[in-house]
Motif scaffolding. Structure first.
Motif, PDB file in Angstrom:
ATOM      1  N   TYR A 177       0.923  -1.229  -0.022  1.00 47.59           N
ATOM      2  CA  TYR A 177       0.099  -0.019  -0.126  1.00 47.59           C
ATOM      3  C   TYR A 177       1.041   1.015  -0.202  1.00 47.59           C
ATOM      4  CZ  TYR A 177      -3.279   3.507   2.110  1.00 47.59           C
ATOM      5  OH  TYR A 177      -3.785   4.525   2.457  1.00 47.59           O
ATOM      6  N   TYR A 178       0.550   2.313  -0.869  1.00 44.36           N
ATOM      7  CA  TYR A 178       1.132   3.595  -0.823  1.00 44.36           C
ATOM      8  C   TYR A 178       0.171   4.688  -0.676  1.00 44.36           C
ATOM      9  CZ  TYR A 178       3.528   7.706  -2.592  1.00 44.36           C
ATOM     10  OH  TYR A 178       3.705   8.916  -2.861  1.00 44.36           O
ATOM     11  N   ALA A 179       0.576   5.782  -0.121  1.00 45.11           N
ATOM     12  CA  ALA A 179      -0.413   6.942  -0.003  1.00 45.11           C
ATOM     13  C   ALA A 179       0.526   8.109   0.140  1.00 45.11           C
ATOM     14  CB  ALA A 179      -1.429   6.849   1.083  1.00 45.11           C
ATOM     15  N   SER A 180       0.425   9.106  -0.720  1.00 40.82           N
ATOM     16  CA  SER A 180       1.325  10.154  -0.657  1.00 40.82           C
ATOM     17  C   SER A 180       1.326  11.270   0.521  1.00 40.82           C
ATOM     18  CB  SER A 180       1.132  10.935  -1.840  1.00 40.82           C
ATOM     19  OG  SER A 180      -0.185  11.493  -1.968  1.00 40.82           O
ATOM     20  N   SER A 181       0.203  11.074   1.184  1.00 41.41           N
ATOM     21  CA  SER A 181       0.115  11.543   2.479  1.00 41.41           C
ATOM     22  C   SER A 181       0.715  10.790   3.690  1.00 41.41           C
ATOM     23  CB  SER A 181      -1.284  12.270   2.647  1.00 41.41           C
ATOM     24  OG  SER A 181      -2.006  11.017   2.846  1.00 41.41           O
ATOM     25  N   GLU A 182       1.213   9.834   3.607  1.00 40.18           N
ATOM     26  CA  GLU A 182       1.512   8.940   4.785  1.00 40.18           C
ATOM     27  C   GLU A 182       2.837   8.592   4.713  1.00 40.18           C
ATOM     28  OE1 GLU A 182      -1.316   6.051   4.927  1.00 40.18           O
ATOM     29  OE2 GLU A 182      -2.926   7.137   4.843  1.00 40.18           O
ATOM     30  N   GLU A 183       3.702   8.763   5.704  1.00 43.16           N
ATOM     31  CA  GLU A 183       5.033   8.392   5.883  1.00 43.16           C
ATOM     32  C   GLU A 183       5.165   7.172   6.659  1.00 43.16           C
ATOM     33  OE1 GLU A 183       7.271  11.819   7.042  1.00 43.16           O
ATOM     34  OE2 GLU A 183       7.064  12.711   5.269  1.00 43.16           O
ATOM     35  N   ALA A 184       3.987   6.526   7.395  1.00 46.65           N
ATOM     36  CA  ALA A 184       4.192   5.338   7.925  1.00 46.65           C
ATOM     37  C   ALA A 184       2.831   4.491   7.559  1.00 46.65           C
ATOM     38  CB  ALA A 184       4.415   5.383   9.531  1.00 46.65           C
ATOM     39  N   LEU A 185       2.675   3.244   7.677  1.00 42.71           N
ATOM     40  CA  LEU A 185       1.402   2.616   7.302  1.00 42.71           C
ATOM     41  C   LEU A 185       0.734   2.556   8.497  1.00 42.71           C
ATOM     42  CD1 LEU A 185       0.183   0.699   5.532  1.00 42.71           C
ATOM     43  CD2 LEU A 185       1.418  -1.213   6.449  1.00 42.71           C
ATOM     44  N   TYR A 195      -3.344  13.745  -4.824  1.00 38.30           N
ATOM     45  CA  TYR A 195      -3.156  12.921  -3.773  1.00 38.30           C
ATOM     46  C   TYR A 195      -3.161  11.345  -4.519  1.00 38.30           C
ATOM     47  CZ  TYR A 195      -4.435   9.017  -0.552  1.00 38.30           C
ATOM     48  OH  TYR A 195      -4.888   7.952   0.227  1.00 38.30           O
ATOM     49  N   LEU A 196      -1.935  10.686  -4.320  1.00 42.61           N
ATOM     50  CA  LEU A 196      -1.692   9.446  -5.131  1.00 42.61           C
ATOM     51  C   LEU A 196      -1.784   8.420  -3.968  1.00 42.61           C
ATOM     52  CD1 LEU A 196       1.411  10.537  -7.356  1.00 42.61           C
ATOM     53  CD2 LEU A 196      -0.848   9.862  -8.023  1.00 42.61           C
ATOM     54  N   SER A 197      -2.459   7.243  -4.597  1.00 44.62           N
ATOM     55  CA  SER A 197      -2.133   5.877  -3.640  1.00 44.62           C
ATOM     56  C   SER A 197      -2.123   4.850  -4.650  1.00 44.62           C
ATOM     57  CB  SER A 197      -3.269   5.866  -2.604  1.00 44.62           C
ATOM     58  OG  SER A 197      -4.502   5.571  -3.103  1.00 44.62           O
ATOM     59  N   SER A 198      -1.844   3.737  -4.181  1.00 38.57           N
ATOM     60  CA  SER A 198      -1.585   2.611  -4.980  1.00 38.57           C
ATOM     61  C   SER A 198      -1.822   1.253  -4.192  1.00 38.57           C
ATOM     62  CB  SER A 198      -0.311   2.534  -5.695  1.00 38.57           C
ATOM     63  OG  SER A 198       0.123   1.306  -6.590  1.00 38.57           O
TER      64      SER A 198
END
Length: 227
Positions: free
Chosen positions: A56-64, A153-156
């Motif tokens: 999981y990736y989200a551009s607004s998050e630096e930790a899961l 906002y990017l996520s994957s």
């Protein structure tokens, strides 16, 4: 000798001009979604049913912040797709299983691997692209939301039909993401073990009161974002 000096000066000016032009290259517009090539010859029915989110990736998050994320895709018509998903927060000691959903439309029947969602709760236009899938074991999704005058906002999601996915397949799918401005150092593994919901009825009330537990209802789910 003079001729050689002139040639050298012209060459030097050319090189400096080239370097300067590269340095002054127009910066990418971070408020807009990247140009994406969704999967061709997309089999939308093959994409349906249950998936595990493996990375999981989200551009607004630096930790899961999430664990045990799972998704189910359904279609209510030929151009409407819904994803119902479950997840829990990594810092929740009770591992409460939460639910969420998002519904997209297919704006262009000729490009069925591109879906859009526009609702106030999702803060602008929300694009989703199926970048690749073999339908029977793995899939790669890219989400991008745009809102006027603020960063996109990017996520994957890297997804699998099973709780685990081969290292080679994960590497193959990860390699597709940097071209869409995704920093792989923030692409996190999603835990898919010990995902059973907590049985609150069998937990003593005193334990529930004393637990330092965040308020789940006040927290956003993984498909929403904060600008």
């Amino acid at each position: 000798m003079l001729t050689k000096c002139v040639v050298y000066v012209v060459y030097l000016l050319f090189v400096l001009s080239f370097v300067d032009g590269g340095l002054r290259k127009r910066k990418e517009d971070k408020t807009k979604c990247p140009k994406v090539k969704a999967i061709r010859n997309f089999d939308i029915e093959g994409m349906l049913h249950n998936w595990y989110v493996i990375e999981y990736y989200a551009s607004s998050e630096e930790a899961l912040a999430y664990r045990c994320m799972r998704a189910e895709f359904t279609m209510s018509s030929s151009d409407v797709i819904t994803m119902n998903f479950t997840y829990s927060f990594t810092d929740d000691p009770l591992n409460e299983q939460l639910i969420g959903n998002i519904t997209w439309i297919i704006p262009n029947p000729a490009e069925p691997a591109h879906w859009t969602h526009s609702e106030d709760t999702y803060e602008g236009v929300y694009n989703t692209f199926v970048l690749d899938s073999d339908y029977i074991s793995w899939a790669l999704l890219l989400h991008c939301a745009e809102k006027s005058k603020v960063p996109r906002y990017l996520s994957s999601f890297i997804m699998s039909r099973e709780p685990t996915l081969g290292v080679n397949v994960i590497s193959y799918l990860r390699d597709k993401l940097p071209q869409y401005d995704i920093d792989l150092s923030y692409m996190f593994n999603m835990t898919q073990t010990d995902c059973n919901s907590t049985d609150f009825e069998n937990i003593p009330p005193s334990l529930l009161i004393n637990l330092n537990r965040p308020q789940m209802g006040d927290r956003r789910h993984p498909m929403k974002h904060i600008h």
